[in-house]
Design a protein around this motif. Structure first.
Motif, PDB file in Angstrom:
ATOM      1  N   GLY A  78     -45.104 -25.731  17.040  1.00 11.88           N
ATOM      2  CA  GLY A  78     -44.106 -25.032  18.327  1.00 11.88           C
ATOM      3  C   GLY A  78     -44.251 -26.130  19.600  1.00 11.88           C
ATOM      4  N   CYS A  79     -44.983 -27.305  19.359  1.00 15.42           N
ATOM      5  CA  CYS A  79     -45.348 -28.004  20.414  1.00 15.42           C
ATOM      6  C   CYS A  79     -44.068 -28.877  20.953  1.00 15.42           C
ATOM      7  N   GLY A  80     -43.143 -29.060  19.946  1.00 12.62           N
ATOM      8  CA  GLY A  80     -42.035 -29.888  20.039  1.00 12.62           C
ATOM      9  C   GLY A  80     -41.789 -31.191  19.222  1.00 12.62           C
ATOM     10  N   LYS A  81     -42.578 -31.145  18.429  1.00 10.99           N
ATOM     11  CA  LYS A  81     -42.472 -32.452  17.578  1.00 10.99           C
ATOM     12  C   LYS A  81     -40.950 -32.562  16.923  1.00 10.99           C
ATOM     13  N   SER A  82     -40.618 -31.476  16.157  1.00  7.91           N
ATOM     14  CA  SER A  82     -39.155 -31.595  15.645  1.00  7.91           C
ATOM     15  C   SER A  82     -38.031 -31.688  16.663  1.00  7.91           C
ATOM     16  N   THR A  83     -38.284 -31.048  17.893  1.00  5.87           N
ATOM     17  CA  THR A  83     -37.259 -31.425  18.768  1.00  5.87           C
ATOM     18  C   THR A  83     -37.372 -32.968  18.880  1.00  5.87           C
ATOM     19  N   LEU A  84     -38.595 -33.743  19.312  1.00  5.68           N
ATOM     20  CA  LEU A  84     -38.539 -35.083  19.702  1.00  5.68           C
ATOM     21  C   LEU A  84     -37.845 -35.844  18.516  1.00  5.68           C
ATOM     22  N   LEU A  85     -37.968 -35.493  17.386  1.00  9.03           N
ATOM     23  CA  LEU A  85     -37.613 -36.313  16.188  1.00  9.03           C
ATOM     24  C   LEU A  85     -36.113 -36.283  16.077  1.00  9.03           C
ATOM     25  N   ASN A  86     -35.709 -34.645  16.421  1.00  3.73           N
ATOM     26  CA  ASN A  86     -34.028 -34.514  16.374  1.00  3.73           C
ATOM     27  C   ASN A  86     -33.277 -35.404  17.229  1.00  3.73           C
ATOM     28  N   ILE A  87     -34.131 -35.483  18.520  1.00  4.80           N
ATOM     29  CA  ILE A  87     -33.515 -36.219  19.667  1.00  4.80           C
ATOM     30  C   ILE A  87     -33.546 -37.569  19.470  1.00  4.80           C
ATOM     31  N   VAL A  88     -34.361 -38.209  18.805  1.00  5.49           N
ATOM     32  CA  VAL A  88     -34.519 -39.632  18.306  1.00  5.49           C
ATOM     33  C   VAL A  88     -33.367 -39.920  17.365  1.00  5.49           C
ATOM     34  N   ALA A  89     -33.280 -38.910  16.430  1.00  6.03           N
ATOM     35  CA  ALA A  89     -32.078 -38.794  15.339  1.00  6.03           C
ATOM     36  C   ALA A  89     -30.672 -38.810  15.954  1.00  6.03           C
ATOM     37  N   GLY A  90     -30.605 -38.432  17.420  1.00  7.72           N
ATOM     38  CA  GLY A  90     -29.305 -38.379  17.936  1.00  7.72           C
ATOM     39  C   GLY A  90     -28.480 -36.997  17.486  1.00  7.72           C
ATOM     40  N   LEU A  91     -29.400 -35.923  16.913  1.00 11.60           N
ATOM     41  CA  LEU A  91     -29.080 -34.707  16.672  1.00 11.60           C
ATOM     42  C   LEU A  91     -28.951 -33.563  17.591  1.00 11.60           C
ATOM     43  N   GLU A  92     -29.794 -34.252  18.884  1.00 10.72           N
ATOM     44  CA  GLU A  92     -30.003 -32.683  20.007  1.00 10.72           C
ATOM     45  C   GLU A  92     -29.846 -33.802  21.317  1.00 10.72           C
ATOM     46  N   PRO A  93     -29.356 -33.134  22.291  1.00 11.45           N
ATOM     47  CA  PRO A  93     -29.381 -33.894  23.525  1.00 11.45           C
ATOM     48  C   PRO A  93     -30.872 -33.829  24.230  1.00 11.45           C
ATOM     49  N   TYR A  94     -30.990 -34.616  25.258  1.00 12.14           N
ATOM     50  CA  TYR A  94     -32.122 -34.145  26.086  1.00 12.14           C
ATOM     51  C   TYR A  94     -31.761 -34.569  27.568  1.00 12.14           C
ATOM     52  N   ASP A  95     -32.604 -34.181  28.276  1.00  5.04           N
ATOM     53  CA  ASP A  95     -32.320 -33.802  29.759  1.00  5.04           C
ATOM     54  C   ASP A  95     -32.470 -35.160  30.813  1.00  5.04           C
ATOM     55  N   SER A  96     -33.731 -35.774  30.444  1.00  5.79           N
ATOM     56  CA  SER A  96     -33.789 -36.902  30.970  1.00  5.79           C
ATOM     57  C   SER A  96     -34.535 -37.844  30.401  1.00  5.79           C
ATOM     58  N   GLY A  97     -34.873 -39.162  30.731  1.00  2.00           N
ATOM     59  CA  GLY A  97     -35.544 -40.298  30.314  1.00  2.00           C
ATOM     60  C   GLY A  97     -34.636 -41.243  29.413  1.00  2.00           C
ATOM     61  N   ASP A  98     -35.175 -42.137  28.728  1.00  2.00           N
ATOM     62  CA  ASP A  98     -34.357 -43.085  27.877  1.00  2.00           C
ATOM     63  C   ASP A  98     -35.081 -43.079  26.414  1.00  2.00           C
ATOM     64  N   ILE A  99     -34.237 -43.443  25.548  1.00  3.00           N
ATOM     65  CA  ILE A  99     -34.537 -43.718  24.113  1.00  3.00           C
ATOM     66  C   ILE A  99     -33.697 -45.006  23.900  1.00  3.00           C
ATOM     67  N   VAL A 100     -34.514 -46.096  23.648  1.00  2.00           N
ATOM     68  CA  VAL A 100     -34.124 -47.364  23.528  1.00  2.00           C
ATOM     69  C   VAL A 100     -34.509 -47.885  22.073  1.00  2.00           C
ATOM     70  N   VAL A 101     -33.491 -48.285  21.213  1.00  3.49           N
ATOM     71  CA  VAL A 101     -33.451 -48.817  20.165  1.00  3.49           C
ATOM     72  C   VAL A 101     -33.145 -50.389  19.954  1.00  3.49           C
ATOM     73  N   ARG A 102     -34.189 -51.093  19.866  1.00  2.00           N
ATOM     74  CA  ARG A 102     -33.834 -52.515  19.832  1.00  2.00           C
ATOM     75  C   ARG A 102     -33.326 -52.875  21.115  1.00  2.00           C
ATOM     76  N   GLY A 103     -33.581 -52.623  22.360  1.00  2.00           N
ATOM     77  CA  GLY A 103     -32.807 -53.028  23.422  1.00  2.00           C
ATOM     78  C   GLY A 103     -31.711 -52.289  23.770  1.00  2.00           C
ATOM     79  N   HIS A 104     -31.233 -51.388  22.958  1.00  4.26           N
ATOM     80  CA  HIS A 104     -29.999 -50.519  23.111  1.00  4.26           C
ATOM     81  C   HIS A 104     -30.085 -48.954  23.341  1.00  4.26           C
ATOM     82  N   ARG A 105     -29.920 -48.453  24.563  1.00  4.89           N
ATOM     83  CA  ARG A 105     -29.700 -46.864  24.456  1.00  4.89           C
ATOM     84  C   ARG A 105     -29.380 -46.148  23.306  1.00  4.89           C
ATOM     85  N   ILE A 106     -29.627 -45.257  22.744  1.00  2.00           N
ATOM     86  CA  ILE A 106     -29.053 -44.749  21.586  1.00  2.00           C
ATOM     87  C   ILE A 106     -28.042 -43.646  22.242  1.00  2.00           C
ATOM     88  N   GLY A 107     -27.029 -43.654  21.380  1.00  2.00           N
ATOM     89  CA  GLY A 107     -25.722 -42.743  21.967  1.00  2.00           C
ATOM     90  C   GLY A 107     -25.567 -41.511  20.905  1.00  2.00           C
TER      91      GLY A 107
END
Ligand SMILES: Nc1ncnc2c1ncn2[C@@H]1O[C@H](COP(=O)(O)OP(=O)(O)O)[C@@H](O)[C@H]1O
Ligand SMILES: [Mg+2]
Length: 283
Positions: free
Chosen positions: A57-86
């Motif tokens: 319940g701490c937010g692990k799945s939420t984090l992974l889903n965000i990185v996978a592009g399945l969930e939006p996030y509020d702020s911050g950046d996720i950068v894959v090989r120099g490109h922001r993921i869309g």
């Protein structure tokens, strides 16, 4: 789709920078906000096997889903090989605890599915799928239907299906969590061999301390919700890892102490709630 280029350092393939996420839920006409990820920053290097451990319940799945592009996030950046993921794409593929394999397709059909979507030719699909089916030791089950397989075999199919897409990053959300102890152990060995062979970058979430330390080149320990990073451990031990290795046991004990500390420092929650959220402490 073109994403804005962002500077990234060295051979870091994934960079998470000050990520924040608040879930908004509506109950009894009230709008409730639950911050699950609070300014989380970390990087993952190309080919690295990183495990994330944290209370349920701490937010692990939420984090992974965000990185996978399945969930939006509020702020911050996720950068894959120099490109922001869309958006979700074949660069990042996720394997869940109980994967949504297609029951009407064979093992081969499941592994070929994403390739077909990508427009890969029939002959090439067959070749690639067979290669990954062999990698997960299911070559004798290529024509089997999903319902004929055990839980462990299904997870092997899910891993083969993910790898067939040749993702840059493989995300795994408690992929062995529903398996019995013996099968789990076998698949833990298997994923290490696969990592060695394919050199894939893996971000693997678990709530089992021993699993996190046995698998990871690095273990990231998350706090209780909202998740932020409590500690990171470099596990510089040879593979396959020996479960009796005092160095390995030392790291396990140290993480267990931290997690105990974490669960006992949670204020304002009932014992019942704390009991439910407790991390697997049986190493
Ligand atoms: N879509 C959602 N809407 C509201 N709350 C959510 C949603 N998804 C997850 N949550 C809540 O966010 C918290 C973190 O969930 P999750 O990321 O699944 O945790 P973990 O994987 O670490 O167990 C939990 O309290 C969960 O109930
Ligand atoms: Mg989860």
């Amino acid at each position: 789709m073109a994403y804005p280029a962002v500077q990234s350092a060295g051979d870091t393939i994934l960079e998470i920078d000050k990520l924040r996420k608040t879930h908004v839920s509506h109950s009894h006409g009230n709008k409730e906000q639950l911050t699950v990820i609070d300014e989380v920053s970390f990087g993952v290097k190309e080919g690295e096997f990183v495990t994330i451990i944290g209370p349920s319940g701490c937010g692990k799945s939420t984090l992974l889903n965000i990185v996978a592009g399945l969930e939006p996030y509020d702020s911050g950046d996720i950068v894959v090989r120099g490109h922001r993921i869309g958006a979700a794409g074949p660069d990042i593929v996720i394997v869940f605890q109980e994967d949504s394999l297609f029951p009407w397709l064979t093992v081969q059909g499941n592994v070929e599915f994403g390739l077909k979507e990508k427009g890969v030719s029939k002959a090439e699909r067959k070749r690639i799928a067979s290669e990954y089916i062999e990698l997960v030791d299911l070559e004798h089950f290529a024509d089997a239907r999903i319902h004929q397989l055990s839980g462990g075999m299904k997870q092997r199919v899910a891993i083969a299906r993910a790898l067939a897409m040749n993702p840059r990053i493989l995300l795994m959300d408690e992929p062995f969590g529903a398996l019995d102890a013996r099968t789990r152990q076998i698949l833990q060995n298997e994923i290490q061999k696969i990592h060695e062979k394919t050199k894939k970058t893996i971000l693997f979430v678990t709530h089992d301390v021993r699993e996190a330390v046995s698998l990871g080149d690095r273990v990231i320990v998350f706090t209780h919700r909202p998740a932020h990073i409590k500690q990171q451990y470099i596990v510089d031990l040879p593979r396959p890892r020996d479960s009796e290795d005092p160095a390995l046991i030392g790291i396990i004990n140290s993480i267990m102490r931290e997690i105990k500390e974490e669960t006992s420092s949670v204020d304002g929650e009932s014992q019942k709630e704390r009991g439910r959220d407790r991390v697997e402490l049986t190493a």
